[in-house]
Write a protein that holds these residues in place. Structure first.
Motif, short mmCIF file in Angstrom:
data_model
loop_
_atom_site.label_atom_id
_atom_site.label_comp_id
_atom_site.label_asym_id
_atom_site.label_seq_id
_atom_site.Cartn_x
_atom_site.Cartn_y
_atom_site.Cartn_z
N TYR A 121 0.84 -1.20 0.00
CA TYR A 121 0.00 0.00 0.00
C TYR A 121 0.87 1.26 0.00
O TYR A 121 0.60 2.23 0.68
CB TYR A 121 -0.92 0.00 1.23
CG TYR A 121 -1.89 -1.15 1.27
CD1 TYR A 121 -1.63 -2.28 2.03
CD2 TYR A 121 -3.06 -1.12 0.51
CE1 TYR A 121 -2.52 -3.35 2.06
CE2 TYR A 121 -3.95 -2.18 0.53
CZ TYR A 121 -3.69 -3.30 1.30
OH TYR A 121 -4.56 -4.35 1.32
N ALA A 122 1.94 1.21 -0.80
CA ALA A 122 2.93 2.29 -0.80
C ALA A 122 2.32 3.65 -1.10
O ALA A 122 2.70 4.66 -0.51
CB ALA A 122 4.04 1.97 -1.80
N SER A 123 1.37 3.69 -2.01
CA SER A 123 0.80 4.99 -2.40
C SER A 123 0.04 5.65 -1.26
O SER A 123 -0.11 6.87 -1.23
CB SER A 123 -0.13 4.82 -3.61
OG SER A 123 -1.22 3.96 -3.26
N GLU A 124 -0.41 4.84 -0.29
CA GLU A 124 -1.20 5.38 0.81
C GLU A 124 -0.40 5.58 2.09
O GLU A 124 -0.72 6.46 2.89
CB GLU A 124 -2.38 4.45 1.10
CG GLU A 124 -3.35 4.30 -0.06
CD GLU A 124 -4.44 3.30 0.25
OE1 GLU A 124 -4.43 2.24 -0.38
OE2 GLU A 124 -5.27 3.58 1.13
N VAL A 125 0.64 4.76 2.30
CA VAL A 125 1.35 4.85 3.57
C VAL A 125 2.80 5.34 3.44
O VAL A 125 3.38 5.79 4.42
CB VAL A 125 1.35 3.49 4.31
CG1 VAL A 125 -0.07 3.04 4.58
CG2 VAL A 125 2.10 2.43 3.54
N LEU A 126 3.37 5.23 2.21
CA LEU A 126 4.76 5.65 2.03
C LEU A 126 4.88 6.97 1.28
O LEU A 126 5.59 7.88 1.70
CB LEU A 126 5.55 4.56 1.30
CG LEU A 126 5.65 3.21 2.02
CD1 LEU A 126 6.44 2.21 1.17
CD2 LEU A 126 6.30 3.35 3.38
N ILE B 220 -4.19 0.33 8.39
CA ILE B 220 -4.63 -0.91 9.05
C ILE B 220 -6.00 -0.72 9.69
O ILE B 220 -6.90 -1.55 9.53
CB ILE B 220 -3.60 -1.35 10.10
CG1 ILE B 220 -2.27 -1.74 9.43
CG2 ILE B 220 -4.13 -2.52 10.92
CD1 ILE B 220 -1.16 -2.06 10.41
N ASN B 221 -6.18 0.39 10.40
CA ASN B 221 -7.46 0.63 11.06
C ASN B 221 -8.58 0.82 10.05
O ASN B 221 -9.73 0.44 10.30
CB ASN B 221 -7.36 1.85 11.97
CG ASN B 221 -6.56 1.57 13.24
OD1 ASN B 221 -6.50 0.44 13.70
ND2 ASN B 221 -5.92 2.60 13.79
N ALA B 222 -8.24 1.43 8.89
CA ALA B 222 -9.26 1.59 7.84
C ALA B 222 -9.70 0.24 7.30
O ALA B 222 -10.89 0.01 7.05
CB ALA B 222 -8.71 2.46 6.71
N LEU B 223 -8.76 -0.67 7.10
CA LEU B 223 -9.10 -2.01 6.63
C LEU B 223 -9.93 -2.75 7.68
O LEU B 223 -10.86 -3.49 7.35
CB LEU B 223 -7.84 -2.81 6.30
CG LEU B 223 -7.04 -2.32 5.07
CD1 LEU B 223 -5.73 -3.08 4.96
CD2 LEU B 223 -7.88 -2.49 3.80
N CYS B 224 -9.57 -2.56 8.96
CA CYS B 224 -10.34 -3.18 10.03
C CYS B 224 -11.77 -2.63 10.07
O CYS B 224 -12.74 -3.36 10.25
CB CYS B 224 -9.68 -2.95 11.37
SG CYS B 224 -8.14 -3.88 11.61
N ALA B 225 -11.88 -1.32 9.92
CA ALA B 225 -13.18 -0.66 10.01
C ALA B 225 -14.09 -1.02 8.85
O ALA B 225 -15.30 -0.78 8.90
CB ALA B 225 -13.00 0.85 10.08
#
Length: 666
Positions: free
Chosen positions: A114-119, A139-144
């Motif tokens: 998920y480089a474009s979103e987190v890096l 990670i929290n977005a995927l969990c939610a």
């Protein structure tokens, strides 16, 4: 339900089976075709969607041990592309709380995926393995993204329950569950002490319908008055910990709390795995929020008041549903922070050791200086905190110039000298008041609830007639509030926290003379019932006399309160008041029991040798009452068996040379 993936499987199987029937392929060829098809199926199968029941609230990195690390490993293991390990520790079902190299490698895979979103947003092109804000957010977005359901709260203290669907959980019994939250303030404390943990909020959780596993607790803190001082949380509190039935299950540093525009702070604190509440009233769990006061709190901030509130708890029931219950009425106000040094639990106690010297005669050299004499043996006990000090003060009381009697004072512990005082150095010793100040090179520590024994040792000058005469006396007492004690945080402990005393007894110094000790004593009454006035008491005491520095002669004479006889004595009542020699009738004698050499009406005791004398006194009281014998001194001469005693040594301490009280009838 039929979908595109199911249709693809059916067509693919048909494409394999039809050629098999038509060409009667060999078993080996058929197996090869099946293997090729399975590979195509694996490539066509959609990737697993990561899901979780946890919220990640803190930065995670290699080397940490934390419950959130285990949840992170579980999350990463849901996608083969980011799994921590294929087998062993860290693999699916074997997740641990330790963030090691394998976890870091899995995080890097996730970040690169998920480089474009987190890096990219932070200017990175490759994953670092550090779970920071951007990685946590993804990670929290995927969990939610997991579907949620909402049910209304049904219990006192719970205003709402929100949860995520799931599967049954091993170790939890029951079905659909809920939590009943109630306030519990019995253990709350409004005063938080620096460096120590005090309960500032308490609540109970009861599980209904199912056992529940509490995973998170959200609390908030707000300053409720004194806006003139700082309202930054970490200037008051160092850490806040969550306890369940007395065991620590979660923790957060004050600096990690989120501050809103109103200056209020909140934090969702992750709890240890398996913080389980079993269903039923009898199994409810008591939770406590304990705050540790900041050791660096400014004095100006000590008056500020804070309020702590429970906002919600998150938990999982036996069906695997993750729920959150909002608390109502779980709050505690009036919380202050004070320095440990001012706490009522902090005390510094002084006392005399059992080996502290009694009043006595000490023989020192008249030829050489340097003899060492223990002047005071005392103890210091620390309560409520570990203490430290680097200065101690003692007061000397001497019959002549202290500097003429002592060349040095030493503060000693376990045979090691911690500091010295030179009586001629005005920066260390004040002659007018006798105050000696010991300045230690290093901090001296007394651990909490420990008692440490110290000595003040005097290094003697030699006896000299003009400057340090025989019979000179001195005592050393620990000065009131004699140490500059600090608590474990380095704050000065106020003098109101000092208790007890350590008083030194008077020491008498001589180069020659004698030393006397009591061997035994008895007291017996002779009662004449026919003639009460003929009743009397008999007192018997044996003493050991040791010559020092010269041969001495002790006369076999005994008298009431006379310094020129061999033995001086008095009769006292039970209160210690001296009975006049003219009141009642006394007879007295002294005899040699052992040691020495009888020389006429004297006993000669050679230098360094001893003799035991027996003193017998009978007393016919003028009126009935309680009485006792008090031996006052032993007289002697160095001129031989002639004349009266020319010197005497007091029998000290007084209490050692008393008989027991005796009732004598008249």
């Amino acid at each position: 339900m039929t979908n595109k993936y199911t249709k693809f499987v059916g067509l693919a199987l048909a494409s394999v089976l039809l050629p098999v029937v038509a060409s009667a392929a060999t078993i080996e060829e058929l197996q090869a075709q099946i293997n090729a098809l399975m590979a195509q199926l694996a490539a066509a199968k959609p990737a697993a969607t990561a899901s979780c029941s946890s919220v990640f609230t803190k930065t995670l990195k290699q080397g940490m041990s934390d419950a959130e690390v285990m949840n992170l490993q579980k999350f990463l293991n849901q996608d083969m592309a980011t799994e921590v390990a294929a087998s062993g520790p860290g693999s699916m079902g074997n997740e641990t709380m330790y963030f090691g190299p394998a976890t870091k490698a899995a995080v890097i895979k996730f970040q690169n995926k998920y480089a474009s979103e987190v890096l990219a947003p932070v200017g990175l092109s490759m994953g670092s393995g550090l779970v920071g804000a951007m990685t946590r957010a993804k990670i929290n977005a995927l969990c939610a993204a997991v579907p949620t359901t909402t049910t209304p709260g049904t219990t006192t203290g719970t205003t709402g329950t929100t949860g995520t669907t799931g599967t049954s959980v091993s170790g939890l019994n029951g079905g659909a569950g809920s939590a009943d939250i109630s306030n519990y303030s019995s253990d709350n404390d409004t005063n938080v002490v620096t460096g120590a943990a005090q309960t500032v909020l308490g609540f109970k959780v009861k599980a209904d319908g199912s056992d529940i596993n509490v995973s998170h607790v959200k609390i908030s803190l707000a300053m409720t008055d004194n806006s003139s001082v700082s309202n930054y949380l970490d200037r008051y509190f160092q850490e806040l910990d969550i306890y369940a039935n007395g065991s620590k299950v979660g923790s957060a540093m004050a600096g990690d709390f989120n501050r809103d525009s109103a200056g209020h702070y909140s934090k969702t604190i992750a709890l240890n795995a398996n913080t389980i509440v079993r269903m039923g009233t009898a199994n409810q769990v008591t939770f406590a929020v304990k705050a540790i006061g900041a050791q660096t709190i400014d004095t100006a901030n000590l008056a500020a008041l804070w309020t702590a509130t429970l906002n919600e708890i998150r938990y999982q029931d036996a069906t695997g549903v993750t729920l959150s219950s909002t608390a109502s009425g779980v709050t505690y106000s009036g919380i202050t922070v004070s320095k440990l040094a001012s706490s009522s639990d902090v005390k510094v106690r002084f006392s005399s050791s059992s080996a502290n010297p009694d009043e006595r005669t000490v023989f020192v050299s008249q030829d050489n200086s340097g003899d060492k004499v223990v002047m005071n043996e005392f103890r210091i006990k620390a309560e409520g905190t570990k203490i430290s000090f680097d200065q101690l003060k003692a007061t000397t009381t001497s019959s002549t110039s202290t500097s003429q009697m002592f060349s040095e004072f030493q503060l000693v512990k376990n045979g090691s000298t911690l500091a010295t005082v030179d009586p001629t150095n005005t920066s260390e010793f004040t002659a007018a008041t006798g105050l000696a100040t010991f300045n230690l090179d290093n901090l001296e520590y007394v651990n909490q609830d420990d008692t440490v024994t110290y000595q003040i040792v005097g290094k003697m000058q030699k006896i000299a007639t003009a400057t340090f005469p025989q019979g000179a006396t001195s005592s050393v007492t620990i000065a009131t509030y004699g140490i500059n004690a600090q608590d474990v945080n380095g704050d000065v402990i106020p003098t109101s926290k000092f208790y007890g005393s350590a008083t030194g007894k008077t020491q008498t110094f001589r180069a020659t003379g004698l030393n006397v000790t009591k061997v035994s004593s008895t007291a017996s009454a002779t009662t004449n019932s026919n003639t009460p006035s003929a009743s009397f008491g008999t007192f018997d005491m044996q003493v050991k006399v040791t010559a020092s520095g010269d041969d001495i002669w002790v006369p076999f004479t005994i008298d009431n309160a006379s310094s020129t006889t061999g033995i001086s004595y008095t009769i006292e009542d039970s209160n210690g008041a001296t009975i006049a020699s003219t009141t009642g009738t006394t007879t007295a004698s002294v005899a040699l029991v052992s040691g020495g050499i009888r020389d006429g009406n004297y006993v000669k005791i050679a230098d360094g040798e001893s003799a035991t004398l027996d003193i017998v006194v009978t007393y016919d009281a003028a009126a009935a009452g309680q009485f006792r014998l008090q031996v006052g001194s032993v007289g002697y001469t160095t001129a031989g068996a002639t004349g009266a005693a020319t010197a005497s040594i007091a029998a000290t301490p007084d209490t050692d040379f008393q008989t027991s009280n005796l009732f004598i009838t008249n």
